[in-house]
Design a protein around this motif. Structure first.
Motif, mmCIF file in Angstrom:
data_model
loop_
_atom_site.group_PDB
_atom_site.id
_atom_site.type_symbol
_atom_site.label_atom_id
_atom_site.label_comp_id
_atom_site.label_asym_id
_atom_site.label_seq_id
_atom_site.Cartn_x
_atom_site.Cartn_y
_atom_site.Cartn_z
ATOM 1 N N VAL A 17 -107.634 -50.009 -44.189
ATOM 2 C CA VAL A 17 -106.368 -49.789 -43.475
ATOM 3 C C VAL A 17 -106.602 -48.865 -42.289
ATOM 4 O O VAL A 17 -106.140 -49.121 -41.172
ATOM 5 N N VAL A 52 -98.838 -43.491 -26.878
ATOM 6 C CA VAL A 52 -98.572 -43.951 -28.242
ATOM 7 C C VAL A 52 -99.852 -44.450 -28.908
ATOM 8 O O VAL A 52 -100.132 -44.113 -30.069
ATOM 9 N N LEU A 56 -101.836 -43.126 -32.184
ATOM 10 C CA LEU A 56 -102.106 -44.040 -33.290
ATOM 11 C C LEU A 56 -103.579 -43.980 -33.693
ATOM 12 O O LEU A 56 -103.907 -43.991 -34.883
ATOM 13 N N LEU A 59 -104.125 -40.876 -35.637
ATOM 14 C CA LEU A 59 -103.539 -41.013 -36.968
ATOM 15 C C LEU A 59 -104.413 -41.891 -37.853
ATOM 16 O O LEU A 59 -104.555 -41.643 -39.052
ATOM 17 N N ALA A 62 -107.096 -39.865 -39.164
ATOM 18 C CA ALA A 62 -106.573 -39.011 -40.233
ATOM 19 C C ALA A 62 -106.452 -39.799 -41.528
ATOM 20 O O ALA A 62 -106.744 -39.301 -42.612
ATOM 21 N N LEU A 63 -106.025 -41.065 -41.402
ATOM 22 C CA LEU A 63 -105.928 -41.920 -42.592
ATOM 23 C C LEU A 63 -107.300 -42.055 -43.254
ATOM 24 O O LEU A 63 -107.422 -42.033 -44.476
ATOM 25 N N THR A 70 -106.077 -40.497 -51.415
ATOM 26 C CA THR A 70 -104.823 -41.220 -51.657
ATOM 27 C C THR A 70 -105.102 -42.422 -52.538
ATOM 28 O O THR A 70 -106.191 -42.963 -52.556
ATOM 29 N N ASP A 72 -102.445 -45.084 -53.186
ATOM 30 C CA ASP A 72 -101.190 -45.820 -53.292
ATOM 31 C C ASP A 72 -101.298 -47.254 -52.794
ATOM 32 O O ASP A 72 -100.308 -47.901 -52.548
ATOM 33 N N ALA A 73 -102.505 -47.754 -52.647
ATOM 34 C CA ALA A 73 -102.647 -49.155 -52.251
ATOM 35 C C ALA A 73 -102.916 -49.996 -53.501
ATOM 36 O O ALA A 73 -103.388 -49.501 -54.513
ATOM 37 N N GLU A 74 -102.582 -51.287 -53.385
ATOM 38 C CA GLU A 74 -102.787 -52.182 -54.518
ATOM 39 C C GLU A 74 -103.870 -53.194 -54.198
ATOM 40 O O GLU A 74 -104.013 -53.623 -53.060
ATOM 41 N N LEU B 167 -97.853 -39.022 -43.877
ATOM 42 C CA LEU B 167 -98.795 -39.513 -42.879
ATOM 43 C C LEU B 167 -98.586 -41.012 -42.655
ATOM 44 O O LEU B 167 -98.535 -41.480 -41.527
ATOM 45 N N LYS B 168 -98.434 -41.754 -43.757
ATOM 46 C CA LYS B 168 -98.241 -43.194 -43.607
ATOM 47 C C LYS B 168 -96.919 -43.511 -42.906
ATOM 48 O O LYS B 168 -96.831 -44.471 -42.143
ATOM 49 N N VAL B 170 -95.565 -41.701 -40.604
ATOM 50 C CA VAL B 170 -95.764 -41.432 -39.180
ATOM 51 C C VAL B 170 -96.597 -42.554 -38.546
ATOM 52 O O VAL B 170 -96.333 -42.981 -37.423
ATOM 53 N N VAL B 171 -97.591 -43.050 -39.285
ATOM 54 C CA VAL B 171 -98.370 -44.177 -38.768
ATOM 55 C C VAL B 171 -97.453 -45.372 -38.520
ATOM 56 O O VAL B 171 -97.467 -45.987 -37.455
ATOM 57 N N THR B 174 -95.317 -44.891 -35.533
ATOM 58 C CA THR B 174 -96.065 -45.012 -34.278
ATOM 59 C C THR B 174 -96.324 -46.482 -33.946
ATOM 60 O O THR B 174 -96.233 -46.886 -32.787
ATOM 61 N N VAL B 175 -96.624 -47.276 -34.980
ATOM 62 C CA VAL B 175 -96.783 -48.709 -34.732
ATOM 63 C C VAL B 175 -95.471 -49.291 -34.197
ATOM 64 O O VAL B 175 -95.462 -50.118 -33.280
ATOM 65 N N LEU B 177 -93.272 -47.715 -32.388
ATOM 66 C CA LEU B 177 -93.158 -47.327 -30.978
ATOM 67 C C LEU B 177 -94.017 -48.237 -30.104
ATOM 68 O O LEU B 177 -93.633 -48.624 -29.001
ATOM 69 N N LEU B 178 -95.205 -48.580 -30.617
ATOM 70 C CA LEU B 178 -96.107 -49.426 -29.845
ATOM 71 C C LEU B 178 -95.514 -50.837 -29.702
ATOM 72 O O LEU B 178 -95.560 -51.441 -28.628
ATOM 73 N N PHE B 429 -100.162 -51.820 -49.286
ATOM 74 C CA PHE B 429 -100.980 -50.658 -48.958
ATOM 75 C C PHE B 429 -100.174 -49.364 -48.853
ATOM 76 O O PHE B 429 -100.625 -48.395 -48.248
ATOM 77 N N GLY B 430 -98.981 -49.371 -49.413
ATOM 78 C CA GLY B 430 -98.239 -48.128 -49.532
ATOM 79 C C GLY B 430 -97.543 -47.634 -48.278
ATOM 80 O O GLY B 430 -97.340 -46.442 -48.108
ATOM 81 N N PHE B 431 -97.182 -48.562 -47.360
ATOM 82 C CA PHE B 431 -96.420 -48.158 -46.174
ATOM 83 C C PHE B 431 -94.981 -48.617 -46.337
ATOM 84 O O PHE B 431 -94.734 -49.684 -46.889
ATOM 85 N N ASP B 503 -100.813 -35.255 -38.279
ATOM 86 C CA ASP B 503 -102.117 -35.887 -38.215
ATOM 87 C C ASP B 503 -103.233 -34.968 -38.726
ATOM 88 O O ASP B 503 -104.380 -35.342 -38.820
ATOM 89 N N ALA B 505 -102.765 -33.346 -41.705
ATOM 90 C CA ALA B 505 -102.245 -32.952 -43.006
ATOM 91 C C ALA B 505 -102.669 -33.901 -44.114
ATOM 92 O O ALA B 505 -101.881 -34.680 -44.609
ATOM 93 N N ASP B 509 -100.467 -36.563 -48.706
ATOM 94 C CA ASP B 509 -100.412 -38.007 -48.903
ATOM 95 C C ASP B 509 -100.881 -38.437 -50.285
ATOM 96 O O ASP B 509 -101.751 -39.262 -50.419
#
Lengths: 152, 517, 333
Positions: A17, A52, A56, A59, A62-63, A70, A72-74, B167-168, B170-171, B174-175, B177-178, B429-431, B503, B505, B509
């Motif tokens: 991801v 933007v 992204l 971010l 950071a992910l 984390t 929380d994904a399946e 965090l997710k 905010v991601v 942001t998508v 916004l894009l 994926f948890g979003f 970003d 932190a 999550d």
């Protein structure tokens, strides 16, 4: 959902991801640079998209940093194939509706969803599929005069 | 009490049996239309326009206005039952409304929505009657800089409405916004991310994204889980909101009315911002914010009250300035033109019975809705007794046909499929889709208002601070940003960080896979 | 799983054969019946490239409603918004040239949009114009406290003025850009999303002036909340007889929105003729004339040939002026 907790995907999915997000951000940055970046006081077409997509990208990184912690994904399971089948019927509908009208693709779609994705009986699937489309036709085409392409 | 006489005359007009009948017909048609997301009231009104040629202008307009609010309630019904928000202002309702429906409490959600809409409409119409001339200039004082700051505030609120990992969220935002930048740049005409497709030249439409991320994504996701025994239809716990639900919602409805009335005055973005702000406000006030998103009644009461209050106060710019606040009202006034009445600032003086007839018909429509929804809620909640395997194809067809009607284009059907897949993957994926969609809605408002402001300021960024309203809003913004930060410092720094610092932190999550009961 | 899907497809195929066997007319799909058939063969779709509720849409609906009596078939209006109408134009240009699909075409798409987005320039060669419809004038307005009452005041103001436009590549933008450049006055081009927001910006004194379609600004002018400075039409507008034209004032800025009805090139002459007489009957209707008056439109019901001539001339003229004054419509600011 009676099936309970779904299997978690693990850190690899998290990295995947993150990679997609970083990729999207980077592509956005490249595109925006091509549009002209302007300045803060005199923005051009690319200024805001550049900002933007840069955010992204950061971010996304950071992910990636948090992917390990984390959970929380399946994971994809064999039943995920059903999603592909369902999607296939949608695409067939989208491609045919312009040329043959909505009725036939809609009957096909409803039938596949009832019989194969929903495990309804043959009788319920056939009668249900046709009944749904007739109802849609009566409400939206006859009564509300919606401009969806229709054969009849 | 001079100002009040025409209001009462307006009621006399609406209460004539013929007009009442047309109002009822309009509301009913509107509710059906509202079920088809994408068709929208504006298009329906345009389609049904010829039907009104033979009746009095007042009657025609009353029926068309009936379609407007009927459609709004119809949209609420699909948001709650099927997770299909037809309009930007009902996106927020989905969060808790759909959760309630899954718990068998669709009746609670729909009942509270009807009551909230009624109260919001009532408060707003009373305020409109007495305050319209006073607050009219408010709409005019809102220039590009004010909208820009308001949009920033809105986008910050977006992050607070989500429940999953910060965090997710905010991601996702942001998508969003894009995605909002796709299309021809409205300042230079440059093509942005359109890949030379004419269909993308005007950017992406809200409806296919909303339908895809929420409705279709959820359905595709649920397909996976049907390998086991079929999900039994949700138990219907109750058809009506309980006394406790009502008590809980009272405050939310009151605050939602005020927020909706104030923001509704702003043409452009008022309705979306009001539902978002009302929801965020309730969540922030709540003793236990974690209930939100999992079926909190206030989470339905606040946005539904606010968007209805906003729909009523959006008549103020029209009443005092002659500016239609949204596309639907523009069509209604296009209809007036065909009926030989020129809408404008003098409409109220020249045709008071017409103006107040329309405004009051909205009010009567609210009462009709409240009365009709009593028996209808019982019917609607039965939808949830239908097996998922049968409900799913119906929802899919509603979605596909609905998005086609947005612009009579098969391109939008493909688009909804793409966003359906995205919605499915995001869920895997948890979003959460909410932040993406709301940021998408506010994104273009933010960018264009900011660029417009900079042109007006000749590039001087300090201009945002020197104008009274935008300066005040900036101060509010700073407070909103700093409050959680200060609170966290005092508590020792364990709480989730605010948006701006997200970003960096990683610890925030750690939401586990949701056990889906 | 594979087996069941195959069975499903076969089942569906049988079903569709049955359905096809039952097929009767009544659908709205383009029936490729071939040339030589009688016209009209079922409903004639009127395609509008803008959202419902705008002036183009209202004009389309008013004309369609009345022409349907004359043609004897329904004329449903279909909105196909996108790229200033380029999406709809392309769709109609590619449709069967049998007269069953008619487009409401805006002159700005032909003459102005191409100055900004050459990619979706629509060529008149792809269409046969049935008839012109009407002219929608732009008027330059300001708020009463601006201290501006004539073009002379603008020229004498000696400062940079903010002007609102209804969008990039619109007549509103072109008219003001041409005017400011010819006057030699510094202007700040502030694009808004359509007429209402631009109007709100002038009323709220966020900008100094705006060029707005008359139908949208007229009620405010009547109410004294906006001051009209100049109209951009070739001659004075009948609804604002006291307001001078830009041409009269000595500036070469003839900008107005013209609309016409079009069918794809290659449509048989007899069909075009049948459509023309149906629309002419609509134009003659008292109700339609009242509508024009309410919407402040000036009838311009000229022949198809004249439309082509006028629009081509306008396009060439705009191109040369824009080049002469080195105007870049894409560079707002």
């Amino acid at each position: 959902m009676t099936t309970g907790t779904r299997p978690a995907a693990g850190a690899l999915a998290g990295y995947g991801v993150a990679a997609v997000v970083v990729g999207l951000g980077t592509a956005g940055v490249v595109f925006s640079l091509g549009l002209g970046t302007g300045t803060l006081s005199d923005p051009a077409a690319g200024t805001w998209p550049l900002f933007v997509s840069s955010v992204l990208t950061v971010l996304g990184l950071a992910l990636a940093l948090t992917a390990r912690s984390t959970n929380d994904a399946e994971r994809f399971v064999p039943a995920s194939l059903k999603v592909l089948v369902g999607l296939g019927t949608l695409l067939v509908f989208a491609l045919l509706v312009g040329t043959v009208g909505f009725e036939i693709p809609a009957v096909v779609l409803a039938f596949v969803w009832l019989r194969f994705l929903g495990r309804e009986s043959w009788r319920v699937s056939i009668v249900g599929g046709v009944a749904m489309v007739v109802a849609f036709y009566l409400v939206f085409v006859v009564a509300l005069r919606v401009t969806i392409p229709h054969l009849f | 009490m001079d100002s009040f006489t025409p209001v009462l005359d307006g009621f006399a007009v609406v209460l004539q049996p013929t007009n009442l009948l047309y109002c009822l017909v309009g509301v009913l048609v509107g509710m059906f239309v509202g079920v088809l997301p994408g068709l929208g009231p504006a298009a329906t009104i345009a389609i049904l326009l010829p039907l009104t040629f033979d009746v009095e202008p007042v009657t025609a307009i009353i029926m068309l206005a009936g379609i407007f609010y009927g459609a709004q309630y119809g949209g609420t019904v699909t948001s709650v039952l099927l997770r299909l928000p037809g309009e930007a202002s009902s996106v927020v309702t989905v969060f808790d409304g759909y959760a309630l429906a899954r718990q068998g409490k669709a009746g609670t959600a729909l009942g509270i929505a009807a009551i909230g809409s009624f109260v919001g409409g009532t408060v707003s119409i009373i305020a409109l009657t007495f305050l319209a001339p006073v607050v009219a200039s408010f709409a005019l004082d809102f220039g590009p800089p004010e909208y820009a700051v308001l949009a920033v505030l809105g986008i910050l609120l977006v992050a607070t409405v989500s429940n999953g990992g910060r965090l997710k969220a905010v991601v996702a935002a942001t998508v969003g916004l894009l995605l909002a930048t796709v299309g021809r740049d409205r300042f230079s005409g440059a093509e942005r991310f359109t890949f030379d497709s004419l269909s993308l030249a005007d950017g992406l439409d809200f409806v296919p994204i909303a339908m895809g991320l929420f409705g279709l994504g959820e359905i595709l996701y649920n397909l996976e889980s049907r390998d086991g025994p079929l999900r039994p239809p949700a138990k219907i716990a109750n058809v009506w909101p309980s006394g406790q639900d009502l008590r809980r919602s009272t405050g939310a409805i009151g605050r939602g009315s005020v927020i909706g009335f104030v923001l509704g005055i702003l043409p452009g973005g008022g309705a979306v911002l009001s539902s978002l702000a009302a929801y965020a406000f309730e969540k922030r006030r709540a003793k236990d914010p974690s209930r939100f998103g999992k079926g909190a009644v206030e989470g339905v009461a606040a946005p539904e009250t606010a968007n209805n209050a906003a729909a009523t106060s959006s008549f103020i710019p029209l009443l005092t300035l002659g500016i239609p606040a949204n596309a639907t009202i523009a069509v209604i006034f296009g209809a007036l033109l065909i009926h030989g009445v020129t809408p404008g600032p003098q409409l109220v003086d020249e045709h008071p019975e017409l103006f107040w007839g329309v405004v009051n018909s909205m009010y009567i429509g609210n009462i009709l809705l409240l009365v009709m929804s009593m028996p209808l809620v019982g019917v609607f909640v039965k939808v949830l007794r239908v097996r998922t395997s049968i409900l799913a194809p119906i929802t899919v067809l509603i979605t596909l046909i609905g998005v086609y009607t947005v612009a009579n284009s098969t391109f939008d059907i493909l688009l909804v499929c793409v966003f359906g897949v995205l919605g499915y993957l995001m869920k895997k994926f948890g979003f959460e889709p909410g932040p993406l969609l709301l940021a998408f809605v506010l994104g273009s408002l933010l960018e264009s208002s900011t660029r417009r402001s900079l042109i007006l300021f000749d590039g001087d960024v300090t201009g945002f601070l020197t104008r009274p309203i935008s300066g005040t809003l900036v101060a509010v913004l700073v407070v909103v940003l700093l409050l959680p930060l200060v609170a966290r410092l005092r508590r020792g720094g364990a709480a989730p960080p605010a948006v701006e610092t997200d970003d960096t932190a990683p610890a925030a999550d750690r939401a586990p896979v949701k056990p889906r009961a | 799983m594979r087996r069941t899907i195959v069975t499903g497809v076969r089942g569906a195929a049988t079903a569709s054969v049955v359905v096809l066997a039952l097929a009767a007319c009544g659908g709205n799909l383009g029936t490729a019946g071939g040339a030589g058939g009688d016209f009209p063969d079922g409903p004639v779709t009127v395609v509008v490239g803008q959202d419902p509720g705008g002036s183009t849409d209202l004009i389309g609906r008013a004309v369609a409603e009345l022409a349907s009596d004359e043609l004897g078939v329904a004329l449903p209006v279909e909105n196909r918004p996108g790229a200033n109408g380029a999406v709809a134009s392309q769709e109609v240009a590619d449709s069967e040239p049998d007269g069953q699909t008619v487009l409401v075409l805006n002159a700005s798409l032909i003459a102005i949009t191409s100055l900004v987005s050459p990619d979706d320039a629509v060529s008149l060669d792809d269409f046969t114009i049935i008839t012109g419809i009407s002219r929608d004038d732009y008027v330059l307005v300001t708020h009463p406290e601006s201290g501006l009452a004539t073009l002379g005041d603008i020229a004498a103001s000696g400062q940079t003025l903010d002007f609102a436009t209804t969008g990039v590549g619109t007549g509103s933008q072109l008219s003001q850009q041409l005017l400011f450049h010819q006057m030699g006055v510094q202007g700040n081009d502030v694009p808004f999303d359509g007429g209402s927001p631009a109007l709100t910006a002038v009323l709220g004194k966020q900008v100094d002036v705006a060029s707005i379609q008359l139908g949208e600004a007229y009620p405010q002018i009547e109410a004294g909340e906006l001051v009209p400075l100049v109209v951009f039409s070739p001659e004075r507008n009948e609804y604002l007889p006291d307001v001078p034209t830009a041409v009269e004032e000595g500036y070469d800025v003839p900008v107005a929105q013209y609309r016409a009805l079009a069918v794809p090139a290659g449509t048989p002459d007899a069909t075009v003729e049948a459509l023309r007489s149906a629309f002419e009957a609509a134009f003659a209707d008292q109700g339609y004339q009242d509508f024009n008056e309410q919407a402040l439109l000036t009838p311009h019901e000229v022949s198809g040939e004249q439309v082509v001539e006028e629009w081509t001339a306008a396009k060439e003229k705009y191109e040369s002026i824009v080049e002469e004054y080195d105007i870049d419509l894409g560079a707002a600011g």
